[in-house]
Write a protein that holds these residues in place. Structure first.
Motif, PDB file in Angstrom:
ATOM      1  N   ARG A   1       0.664  -1.150  -0.028  1.00 42.38           N
ATOM      2  CA  ARG A   1      -0.069   0.077   0.007  1.00 42.38           C
ATOM      3  C   ARG A   1       0.747   1.263  -0.042  1.00 42.38           C
ATOM      4  N   GLU A   2       1.911   1.504   0.902  1.00 39.46           N
ATOM      5  CA  GLU A   2       2.558   2.565   0.986  1.00 39.46           C
ATOM      6  C   GLU A   2       3.576   2.750  -0.215  1.00 39.46           C
ATOM      7  N   ARG A   3       3.569   1.982  -0.887  1.00 41.65           N
ATOM      8  CA  ARG A   3       4.528   2.034  -2.079  1.00 41.65           C
ATOM      9  C   ARG A   3       3.669   2.222  -3.420  1.00 41.65           C
ATOM     10  N   GLU A   4       2.531   1.701  -3.706  1.00 42.99           N
ATOM     11  CA  GLU A   4       1.799   1.788  -4.771  1.00 42.99           C
ATOM     12  C   GLU A   4       0.520   2.392  -4.376  1.00 42.99           C
ATOM     13  N   PHE A   5      -0.050   3.119  -3.567  1.00 43.47           N
ATOM     14  CA  PHE A   5      -1.410   3.410  -3.642  1.00 43.47           C
ATOM     15  C   PHE A   5      -1.744   4.804  -3.251  1.00 43.47           C
ATOM     16  N   ALA A   6      -1.750   5.803  -3.570  1.00 41.45           N
ATOM     17  CA  ALA A   6      -2.027   7.058  -3.054  1.00 41.45           C
ATOM     18  C   ALA A   6      -3.081   7.922  -4.077  1.00 41.45           C
ATOM     19  N   PRO A   7      -4.356   7.469  -3.912  1.00 44.67           N
ATOM     20  CA  PRO A   7      -5.157   7.887  -4.861  1.00 44.67           C
ATOM     21  C   PRO A   7      -5.469   9.561  -4.433  1.00 44.67           C
ATOM     22  N   ILE A   8      -5.727  10.170  -5.497  1.00 45.16           N
ATOM     23  CA  ILE A   8      -6.055  11.730  -5.211  1.00 45.16           C
ATOM     24  C   ILE A   8      -7.520  11.529  -5.764  1.00 45.16           C
ATOM     25  N   LYS A   9      -8.606  11.690  -4.607  1.00 42.60           N
ATOM     26  CA  LYS A   9     -10.094  11.938  -4.908  1.00 42.60           C
ATOM     27  C   LYS A   9     -10.457  13.047  -4.318  1.00 42.60           C
ATOM     28  N   ASN A  10     -10.038  13.656  -3.212  1.00 40.93           N
ATOM     29  CA  ASN A  10     -10.518  14.870  -2.530  1.00 40.93           C
ATOM     30  C   ASN A  10      -9.219  15.857  -2.440  1.00 40.93           C
ATOM     31  N   ARG A  11      -9.601  17.147  -2.025  1.00 42.48           N
ATOM     32  CA  ARG A  11      -8.554  18.279  -1.921  1.00 42.48           C
ATOM     33  C   ARG A  11      -7.783  17.865  -0.516  1.00 42.48           C
ATOM     34  N   THR A  12      -8.643  17.422   0.795  1.00 41.72           N
ATOM     35  CA  THR A  12      -8.091  17.245   1.940  1.00 41.72           C
ATOM     36  C   THR A  12      -8.846  16.327   2.501  1.00 41.72           C
ATOM     37  N   GLY A  13      -8.170  15.464   3.644  1.00 41.60           N
ATOM     38  CA  GLY A  13      -8.524  14.262   4.172  1.00 41.60           C
ATOM     39  C   GLY A  13      -8.283  13.059   3.630  1.00 41.60           C
ATOM     40  N   ILE A  14      -9.244  12.121   3.673  1.00 50.76           N
ATOM     41  CA  ILE A  14      -8.893  10.951   3.154  1.00 50.76           C
ATOM     42  C   ILE A  14      -8.794  10.808   1.800  1.00 50.76           C
ATOM     43  N   ASP A  15      -7.936  10.080   1.070  1.00 45.34           N
ATOM     44  CA  ASP A  15      -7.611   9.945  -0.347  1.00 45.34           C
ATOM     45  C   ASP A  15      -7.481  11.323  -1.056  1.00 45.34           C
ATOM     46  N   SER A  16      -6.535  12.161  -0.545  1.00 42.56           N
ATOM     47  CA  SER A  16      -6.557  13.611  -0.782  1.00 42.56           C
ATOM     48  C   SER A  16      -5.200  13.775  -1.410  1.00 42.56           C
ATOM     49  N   VAL A  17      -4.900  15.125  -1.928  1.00 46.56           N
ATOM     50  CA  VAL A  17      -3.773  15.727  -2.091  1.00 46.56           C
ATOM     51  C   VAL A  17      -2.814  15.737  -1.137  1.00 46.56           C
ATOM     52  N   GLU A  18      -3.307  15.987   0.148  1.00 44.10           N
ATOM     53  CA  GLU A  18      -2.484  15.689   1.424  1.00 44.10           C
ATOM     54  C   GLU A  18      -1.752  14.518   1.638  1.00 44.10           C
ATOM     55  N   THR A  19      -2.629  13.518   1.673  1.00 44.95           N
ATOM     56  CA  THR A  19      -2.242  12.148   1.702  1.00 44.95           C
ATOM     57  C   THR A  19      -1.251  11.528   0.833  1.00 44.95           C
ATOM     58  N   ALA A  20      -1.605  12.044  -0.490  1.00 48.91           N
ATOM     59  CA  ALA A  20      -0.835  11.645  -1.593  1.00 48.91           C
ATOM     60  C   ALA A  20       0.457  12.342  -1.363  1.00 48.91           C
ATOM     61  N   ARG A  21       0.797  13.384  -1.069  1.00 45.32           N
ATOM     62  CA  ARG A  21       1.816  14.361  -0.844  1.00 45.32           C
ATOM     63  C   ARG A  21       2.844  13.423   0.090  1.00 45.32           C
ATOM     64  N   GLU A  22       2.014  12.980   1.396  1.00 48.74           N
ATOM     65  CA  GLU A  22       2.956  12.739   2.406  1.00 48.74           C
ATOM     66  C   GLU A  22       3.434  11.277   1.557  1.00 48.74           C
ATOM     67  N   LEU A  23       2.659  10.365   0.867  1.00 52.36           N
ATOM     68  CA  LEU A  23       3.157   9.184   0.449  1.00 52.36           C
ATOM     69  C   LEU A  23       4.250   9.295  -0.612  1.00 52.36           C
ATOM     70  N   LEU A  24       4.158  10.277  -1.409  1.00 56.01           N
ATOM     71  CA  LEU A  24       5.080  10.548  -2.365  1.00 56.01           C
ATOM     72  C   LEU A  24       6.490  10.852  -1.779  1.00 56.01           C
ATOM     73  N   ALA A  25       6.328  11.900  -0.574  1.00 55.81           N
ATOM     74  CA  ALA A  25       7.687  12.181   0.029  1.00 55.81           C
ATOM     75  C   ALA A  25       8.249  10.874   0.702  1.00 55.81           C
ATOM     76  N   PHE A  26       7.402   9.894   1.245  1.00 56.46           N
ATOM     77  CA  PHE A  26       7.651   8.885   1.624  1.00 56.46           C
ATOM     78  C   PHE A  26       8.701   7.913   0.803  1.00 56.46           C
ATOM     79  N   ASN A  27       8.064   7.933  -0.514  1.00 59.15           N
ATOM     80  CA  ASN A  27       8.850   7.059  -1.542  1.00 59.15           C
ATOM     81  C   ASN A  27       9.937   7.981  -2.405  1.00 59.15           C
ATOM     82  N   GLY A  28      10.556   9.170  -1.577  1.00 56.37           N
ATOM     83  CA  GLY A  28      11.702   9.854  -2.158  1.00 56.37           C
ATOM     84  C   GLY A  28      11.339  10.575  -3.339  1.00 56.37           C
ATOM     85  N   VAL A  29      10.032  11.069  -3.584  1.00 57.98           N
ATOM     86  CA  VAL A  29       9.680  12.156  -4.663  1.00 57.98           C
ATOM     87  C   VAL A  29       9.698  13.644  -4.161  1.00 57.98           C
TER      88      VAL A  29
END
Ligand code: UTP
Length: 403
Positions: free
Chosen positions: A373-401
């Motif tokens: 999950r932490e390596r391949e799943f960062a869906p952007i459905k909403n601006r904030t909260g669950i499955d959002s730009v915020e959560t995707a940014r965290e996961l991208l950073a975690f993967n070194g982007v």
């Protein structure tokens, strides 16, 4: 039969209400739109009960992460070979309206960068370029747009130099539209000379791609990797996934993550009457959703992430079967009897959509391929909260982007 009698026989003569006010060109366009209406689909409203109900559900054995790791080298070699031989094409589903993100621009044009621009499309292309580098071959990329975002999507890619992808491997095709009706099945007008229509759902990708004729430009293609625009972490044209699916002998492969929260809003791959099938979260019974495997996990735990492999030959056979149509209650802006614009506050009509997840069942066999999950799943459905730009940014950073 003339058009008026024909529409009368269907109970749809209201679409000609403003016909006399239209220019010759607008009249012609309206008649073309009427000719394109899929009356069979509309007639589903007469017996909606046939569309509901699921068969007997059972869990499906999955290819787990540790099992994949054990055979990674073999799978990767098989996948790389097929990619180098031009057997794989990627299909980016970008025809959605992205209503939850609340931007009029194509969803892929959304900038998720912090210190530099980083568009969703750009991140996806960068993921794909990793494979190009690894395999020494470009993967043809088909981008499905909608009538609403086709021009802006093409312009966005051109403006950004295709984000470093070779332009000759990129093709755009427009998804088919389906007419919308009111709650009693009457066609809506969006303008005096235009039927109200909406994209026909992401299950429309195959028929729309075939109608475009673009797939014929890459005759070596034997597999399509179809993926959603909004998961910025997913590996696209993943050689390991392709190799494992090839070696499994299945006609389809589905990437998925292990569900830990029973209420997570993802479809679950399981067996339905003995065949692989994706059940949407809202179609699962409460009991099945929460069923424990006795070891701290869920029985129905394989959540799909909308990244599938489909064998082209099987898709051709599938054309003969009808992909089920879902009738979805939505708000449909339209013009009223006096020609005034009506923007409804509540659901006032139906849209007709096909879903890619229904194609899994039609394929008859499917390899459930687990990803981390932490390596391949960062869906952007909403601006904030669950499955959002915020959560995707965290996961991208975690993967070194770099953001
Ligand atoms: P979603 O179901 O998340 O819809 O689509 P969406 O349009 O992106 O977002 P909302 O629900 O309006 O907020 C999943 C994937 O299917 C594509 C989307 O572009 C996304 O990649 N899709 C959806 C299409 O290509 N066509 C459609 O008609 C619907």
């Amino acid at each position: 039969m003339d058009i008026v009698s024909f529409l009368k026989s269907k109970g749809q003569e209201q679409v000609l209400r403003f016909y006399g006010e239209l220019s010759a060109e607008e009249q012609k366009s309206l008649l073309t739109q009427i000719a394109q209406v899929d009356w069979d689909t509309l007639s589903l409203l007469d017996h909606p009960e046939d569309l509901s109900g699921k068969g007997r559900i059972a869990p499906i054995p999955i290819l787990s992460v540790p099992e994949i790791e054990k055979d990674r080298a073999r799978y990767a070699a098989a996948g790389r070979k097929a990619i180098a031989e031009g057997k794989l094409a990627a299909v980016l589903l970008a025809g959605g309206q992205g209503t939850r993100l609340g931007s009029d621009a194509p969803k892929g044009a959304f900038d998720i960068g912090l210190t530099r621009p980083l568009y969703i499309f750009q991140q996806l292309i960068e993921n794909l370029l990793c494979v190009v580098k690894d395999c020494g071959a470009y993967v043809p990329l088909f981008v499905m747009t909608s009538e609403k975002n086709d021009a802006s999507t093409r312009a966005f890619f051109a403006e950004h130099g295709y984000f470093g992808y070779k332009e000759e491997y990129v093709r755009f095709f427009v998804q088919d539209m389906a007419a919308c009706v009111d709650l009693s099945g009457k066609l809506f007008l969006e303008e005096k000379g235009r039927l109200a229509r909406s994209p026909n759902g992401n299950g429309g990708w195959y028929s729309s791609l075939m109608r475009s004729g673009l797939a014929e430009e890459f005759p070596a293609v034997e597999w399509f990797n179809v993926f959603a625009v909004d998961n910025v972490l997913q590996r696209i044209a993943d050689p390991v996934f392709l190799g494992a699916t090839l070696m499994s002998g299945c006609d389809c492969g589905a990437k998925g993550v292990r569900k830990t929260d029973p209420d997570e809003k993802v479809g679950v791959l399981c067996l339905e009457n003995g065949l692989p099938s994706v059940i949407e979260y809202y179609e699962m019974t409460e009991e099945n959703k929460r069923l424990s495997d006795g070891a701290g996990g869920l029985v129905y735990s394989f959540g799909v992430i909308l990244n599938y492999l489909f064998r082209a030959e099987k898709l051709r056979e599938m054309e003969k079967h009808h992909i089920p149509v879902h009738i979805v209650k939505k708000r449909v802006p339209h013009i009223g009897e006096g020609g005034e614009l009506v923007v409804p506050a509540t659901e006032n009509g139906y849209k007709f959509e096909t879903l890619i997840l229904d194609m899994v069942r039609l394929m008859g066999s499917c390899l459930p391929f687990e990803v981390i999950r932490e390596r391949e799943f960062a869906p952007i459905k909403n601006r904030t909260g669950i499955d959002s730009v915020e959560t995707a940014r965290e996961l991208l950073a975690f993967n070194g982007v770099k953001l």
